[in-house]
Design an enzyme around this catalytic site. Structure first.
Site, PDB file in Angstrom:
ATOM      1  N   GLY A 211      62.040   5.775  10.051  1.00  0.00           N
ATOM      2  CA  GLY A 211      61.926   4.368  10.464  1.00  0.00           C
ATOM      3  C   GLY A 211      60.496   3.944  10.749  1.00  0.00           C
ATOM      4  N   LYS A 229      45.622  -4.669   9.305  1.00  0.00           N
ATOM      5  CA  LYS A 229      45.156  -4.343  10.662  1.00  0.00           C
ATOM      6  C   LYS A 229      43.644  -4.558  10.774  1.00  0.00           C
ATOM      7  CE  LYS A 229      49.049  -1.255  11.422  1.00  0.00           C
ATOM      8  NZ  LYS A 229      49.626   0.048  11.068  1.00  0.00           N
TER       9      LYS A 229
END
Ligand code: HSE
Length: 343
Positions: A211, A229
């Site tokens: 995940g 980012k």
């Protein structure tokens, strides 16, 4: 005196569910420590929403987490099939809007519209969706200051590791640039390939099962996520760059035989994100670093960033991906906003 802070949680995937469990389980502690009681009054996923004006109980929150994906609207009697942010806000306006939908760098949706709508409606915003801060940073900030509300987004970079907070605290330094590992999925893949000599495909499958990968893993392996980012960081540092300005490598092209050769010559492949503020350059590059290099020891879902300033270098290391880590970071921002606006 305890203050009730009402939350709308938009996006109910890995992070949304982790946050819901955290609120259910940690609310008492938060109340005792900070005098704030968090009340989730709405939860939305791609299939609809649940709205309960006086807040879902901890038991209801935990039951909600047992539902399959995109099924919150089946939660009787509060489910609203097909309802989105506008419908939610026509019924209840939260104090804090939490945006946990997936990041989409093509048109930013649904995150951009959701965040701008929430701000225009007078809600504070906490987001782990990166897209609004990559594609529309100025608009988001302008809207927030016009409406006199707060926006926080530290979970967008390094998940549970507070790089954004650290960068914002360096007020007397000249930050010249930074470099490091900003994507947990690709670092996990490279670690698996290096330590177990598995293929790229096998390693990616494992990352997806954990995940940590984006809903569309191309965002990780083609460098969009670490590039995004870098763009957020550049905005935070007041030297805004665009996503298209970041030069990216494609990790999916890496053959396990190349990794094997690197092992034999004593080096390690790393996906290094770099931002040079003086030159106005940013890149995400598959780089061979010697085994003794600090970044070589950063394995699995760990991230690490070395910040270069006019006086020193600061390195920060920590988990950079994961539902629980990201949810904790979102929770920090929620508590901070609740404290900042409370009185
Ligand atoms: N997919 C991202 C990563 C999640 O692996 O780093 C955190 O942004």
């Amino acid at each position: 005196m305890v203050r009730v802070v009402r939350l709308a949680l938009i996006g109910f995937g890995t992070v949304g569910r982790s946050l819901t469990k955290l609120v259910a389980l940690k609310n008492k502690l938060i109340e005792e420590k900070y005098g704030v009681r968090l009340s989730i009054i709405a939860v939305a996923d791609s299939g609809g929403a649940v709205v309960k004006e006086d807040g879902l109980t901890p038991y209801e929150l935990l039951r909600l987490c047992e539902l399959p994906r995109s099924a919150v609207s089946t939660f009787t009697p509060y489910g609203l099939p097909g309802a989105g942010v506008r419908e939610i806000y026509s019924r209840v306006v939260p104090d804090i809007h939490v945006e946990a939908t997936p990041s989409n760098y093509v048109d930013g949706e649904p995150g951009v519209s959701n965040v701008l709508y929430a701000l225009e409606s007078g809600a504070h915003v906490v987001s782990c969706n990166k897209a609004p801060f990559v594609l529309r940073f100025r608009d988001v900030m302008d809207s927030a200051s016009r409406k006199g509300v707060k926006v926080r987004f530290k979970a967008t970079v390094m998940a549970g590791t507070p790089l954004i907070d650290l960068l914002m605290s360096l007020k007397g330094y000249e930050i010249e640039g930074l470099e490091g590992i900003l994507n947990g999925t690709t670092n996990f893949i490279l670690t698996e390939m290096h330590e177990n000599l598995v293929t790229y495909e096998e390693a990616l499958k494992k990352a997806q099962l954990m995940g940590i990968a984006e809903s569309n893993p191309d965002l990780d392996v083609k460098g969009w996520d670490p590039a995004a980012k870098l763009v957020i960081i550049s905005n935070v540092l007041g030297m805004p760059m665009k996503l298209g300005d970041v030069v990216r490598d494609d990790l999916s092209r890496l053959d396990v035989r190349e990794v094997f050769r690197a092992v034999k010559e004593g080096s390690v492949f790393k996906f290094i994100a770099a931002l040079d503020l003086r030159e106005g350059r940013a890149s995400v590059k598959l780089t061979k670093v010697p085994r003794g290099n600090v970044f070589a020891s950063i394995t699995g879902t760990l991230n690490a960033v070395r910040i270069r300033t006019d006086v020193n270098e600061i390195t920060i290391v920590g988990k950079g991906a994961g539902g629980s880590e990201t949810a904790h970071s979102v929770l920090d921002d929620v508590i901070t906003v609740a404290q900042e606006v409370g009185s």
